[in-house]
Design a protein around this motif. Sequence first.
Motif, PDB file in Angstrom:
ATOM      1  N   MET A   1       6.982   8.615  -0.726  1.00 26.86           N
ATOM      2  CA  MET A   1       8.024   8.203  -1.668  1.00 26.86           C
ATOM      3  C   MET A   1       9.238   7.560  -0.989  1.00 26.86           C
ATOM      4  N   PRO A   2       9.780   8.121   0.087  1.00 23.33           N
ATOM      5  CA  PRO A   2      10.977   7.495   0.683  1.00 23.33           C
ATOM      6  C   PRO A   2      10.705   6.147   1.345  1.00 23.33           C
ATOM      7  N   TYR A   3       9.449   5.844   1.661  1.00 22.20           N
ATOM      8  CA  TYR A   3       9.133   4.607   2.362  1.00 22.20           C
ATOM      9  C   TYR A   3       8.804   3.464   1.421  1.00 22.20           C
ATOM     10  N   ALA A   4       8.803   3.718   0.131  1.00 24.96           N
ATOM     11  CA  ALA A   4       8.527   2.662  -0.834  1.00 24.96           C
ATOM     12  C   ALA A   4       9.756   1.769  -0.968  1.00 24.96           C
ATOM     13  N   GLN A   5       9.584   0.650  -1.645  1.00 19.98           N
ATOM     14  CA  GLN A   5      10.704  -0.249  -1.891  1.00 19.98           C
ATOM     15  C   GLN A   5      11.711   0.441  -2.805  1.00 19.98           C
ATOM     16  N   PRO A   6      12.966   0.012  -2.756  1.00 22.09           N
ATOM     17  CA  PRO A   6      14.017   0.722  -3.510  1.00 22.09           C
ATOM     18  C   PRO A   6      13.734   0.886  -5.006  1.00 22.09           C
ATOM     19  N   ASP A   7      13.154  -0.124  -5.641  1.00 22.81           N
ATOM     20  CA  ASP A   7      12.881   0.028  -7.069  1.00 22.81           C
ATOM     21  C   ASP A   7      11.776   1.055  -7.318  1.00 22.81           C
ATOM     22  N   MET A   8      10.821   1.150  -6.423  1.00 22.01           N
ATOM     23  CA  MET A   8       9.750   2.133  -6.569  1.00 22.01           C
ATOM     24  C   MET A   8      10.238   3.542  -6.222  1.00 22.01           C
ATOM     25  N   VAL A   9      11.175   3.661  -5.288  1.00 20.11           N
ATOM     26  CA  VAL A   9      11.721   4.969  -4.936  1.00 20.11           C
ATOM     27  C   VAL A   9      12.397   5.584  -6.154  1.00 20.11           C
ATOM     28  N   ASP A  10      13.149   4.778  -6.894  1.00 22.12           N
ATOM     29  CA  ASP A  10      13.779   5.286  -8.115  1.00 22.12           C
ATOM     30  C   ASP A  10      12.731   5.738  -9.129  1.00 22.12           C
ATOM     31  N   PHE A  11      11.678   4.963  -9.255  1.00 19.46           N
ATOM     32  CA  PHE A  11      10.594   5.316 -10.169  1.00 19.46           C
ATOM     33  C   PHE A  11       9.954   6.641  -9.765  1.00 19.46           C
TER      34      PHE A  11
ATOM     35  N   ILE B   1       0.839  -1.198   0.000  1.00 21.04           N
ATOM     36  CA  ILE B   1       0.000   0.000   0.000  1.00 21.04           C
ATOM     37  C   ILE B   1       0.872   1.244   0.000  1.00 21.04           C
ATOM     38  N   ILE B   2       1.935   1.241   0.801  1.00 22.24           N
ATOM     39  CA  ILE B   2       2.833   2.395   0.836  1.00 22.24           C
ATOM     40  C   ILE B   2       3.529   2.559  -0.511  1.00 22.24           C
ATOM     41  N   ASP B   3       3.879   1.451  -1.154  1.00 22.21           N
ATOM     42  CA  ASP B   3       4.525   1.539  -2.460  1.00 22.21           C
ATOM     43  C   ASP B   3       3.629   2.221  -3.485  1.00 22.21           C
TER      44      ASP B   3
END
Length: 114
Positions: free
Chosen positions: A69-79, A7-9
């Motif tokens: 945004m900062p709490y998403a998974q690393p691949d989603m943070v880049d996105f 959900i956070i992602d």
Amino acid sequence: MESTFAIIDMLPTYGLLCYAVLSVCVAVAFRTLNRTDGERCHPRAAVVALLIGSAAVALFAYAAYVIAMPYAQPDMVDFYHTYQPVVPLFLTGCFAVQFVFGVAAATGWRGRRK
């Protein structure tokens, strides 16, 4: 626990999608106000209230984007970092479309009819 992170992602995307749907609904509402026939007063108060509400939702959508945004998974943070400069343009563009339809509804301008 995994569903919470999912959900956070997607929270920033959900916020933008919510505002896009709200933007379409508000624009259609303004277009409907503009098409009503007969004698009526101009719905300036309704237009102003809807525009203020829409601007508040746009600010909340952007805040959700920036905060989650900062709490998403690393691949989603880049996105999300990739598209962060475009998000304010998207929100401003949606609001500008609503504003144009709102001004048309508040002033009673209908354009040309054949």
